[in-house]
Design a protein around this motif. Structure first.
Motif, PDB file in Angstrom:
ATOM      1  N   HIS A  97      56.704  18.924 -35.206  1.00 48.58           N
ATOM      2  CA  HIS A  97      57.744  18.343 -34.181  1.00 48.58           C
ATOM      3  C   HIS A  97      58.045  17.000 -34.456  1.00 48.58           C
ATOM      4  O   HIS A  97      57.210  16.023 -34.887  1.00 48.58           O
ATOM      5  N   PHE A 155      53.315  14.082 -33.816  1.00 49.07           N
ATOM      6  CA  PHE A 155      52.962  14.922 -32.635  1.00 49.07           C
ATOM      7  C   PHE A 155      51.527  15.483 -32.851  1.00 49.07           C
ATOM      8  O   PHE A 155      50.945  15.599 -33.710  1.00 49.07           O
ATOM      9  N   ASN A 178      53.723  16.992 -23.978  1.00 49.21           N
ATOM     10  CA  ASN A 178      53.409  16.888 -25.406  1.00 49.21           C
ATOM     11  C   ASN A 178      52.704  15.420 -25.551  1.00 49.21           C
ATOM     12  O   ASN A 178      52.882  14.711 -24.723  1.00 49.21           O
ATOM     13  N   TRP A 226      51.563  12.406 -28.273  1.00 49.27           N
ATOM     14  CA  TRP A 226      52.079  11.743 -29.495  1.00 49.27           C
ATOM     15  C   TRP A 226      50.894  10.622 -29.973  1.00 49.27           C
ATOM     16  O   TRP A 226      50.710   9.950 -28.934  1.00 49.27           O
TER      17      TRP A 226
END
Ligand SMILES: *[C@@H]1O[C@H](CO)[C@@H](O)[C@H](O)[C@H]1NC(C)=O
Ligand SMILES: *[C@@H]1O[C@H](CO)[C@@H](O)[C@H](O)[C@H]1NC(C)=O
Ligand SMILES: *[C@@H]1O[C@H](CO)[C@@H](O)[C@H](O)[C@H]1NC(C)=O
Ligand SMILES: *[C@@H]1O[C@H](CO)[C@@H](O)[C@H](O)[C@H]1NC(C)=O
Length: 209
Positions: free
Chosen positions: A22, A114, A133, A135
């Protein structure tokens, strides 16, 4: 809030999802609320923000910052230029500082990695789950640490946690609307023009440490 986000981090670090390829996403223009606390749970500031994600400009006006030396914190930051203004609208005064790093909590840094996509709650019942998500990345060298950032699937920032010495910070973002409601907030007030730089700080986050 603090406990909830600690849980996020715990889940994140415990999860072993495939970290695939990603690319860091970019947040839209936004208006919303932001709060900053240290990792001992002491609130540093809470207030309204306006963020221009194209121009990389932020206005943050806090009316609750009792643990800082100021009761009212008003910041206008031009990240691309590396310049931060501390504004006092009441007596029309302003302080100009330079930033060594563009690190900020509202957009995923372009060199962030990611980590994983997580589901909390029930993933298939509307309103019962939260998918986001995670990070991670390094803080600027002088600050010796790393950060964990979470975003919604559409890249709205949810929280950012900075683990660094001497004090870590946790930034929570709430009530986001994907537009700039008052563009004037991102315009430098005339009384701030042409000022000399009074200080150089590592990052925007130093205002809360
Ligand atoms: C601070 O501002 C928020 C809106 O940004 C408002 O909801 C809140 O009541 C204000 N708090 C104080 C103490 O004025
Ligand atoms: C964000 O707002 C700025 C200033 O109003 C504008 O120039 C820019 O095109 C907007 N970006 C997006 C992605 O809408
Ligand atoms: C707050 O102000 C006091 C006295 O003016 C000073 O000693 C202290 O270092 C300041 N703290 C911060 C975080 O700036
Ligand atoms: C403006 O007010 C703040 C406190 O509210 C004070 O620290 C600052 O020195 C004042 N600036 C000027 C130029 O009067």
């Amino acid at each position: 809030m603090y406990a909830v986000i600690t849980l996020f981090v715990f889940l994140c670090l415990a999860a072993s999802t495939d970290a695939d390829h990603h690319q860091p996403c970019h947040s839209p223009n936004m208006t919303g609320e932001l709060s900053v606390a240290n990792l001992k749970g002491v609130y540093k500031a809470m207030g309204a923000f306006t963020f221009d994600s194209t121009g990389n400009k932020l206005r943050f006006i806090s009316n609750e910052s009792q643990h800082l030396n100021t009761s009212h914190l008003d910041l206008l930051v031009f990240f691309d230029e590396g310049i931060l203004y501390e504004i006092d609208s009441k007596n029309q005064s302003c302080e100009k500082k330079t930033l060594q790093s563009t690190m900020q909590p509202l957009d995923v840094p372009s060199d962030a990695k990611f980590h994983s996509a997580l589901n909390i709650g029930h993933h298939s019942i509307e309103g019962e789950g939260l998918k986001f998500n995670m990070w991670t990345g390094q803080m600027p060298a002088e600050m010796k640490g790393y950060y964990v950032m979470s975003t919604s699937m559409g890249c709205l920032p949810l929280s950012a946690i900075y683990f660094s010495e001497p004090t870590g910070l946790i930034v929570s973002v709430m009530d986001i609307e994907s537009e700039i409601k008052d563009p004037d907030l991102l315009v430098l007030p005339s009384f701030c023009e042409g000022l000399p730089v009074v200080e150089t700080v590592n990052t925007f986050l130093c205002e809360f440490m």
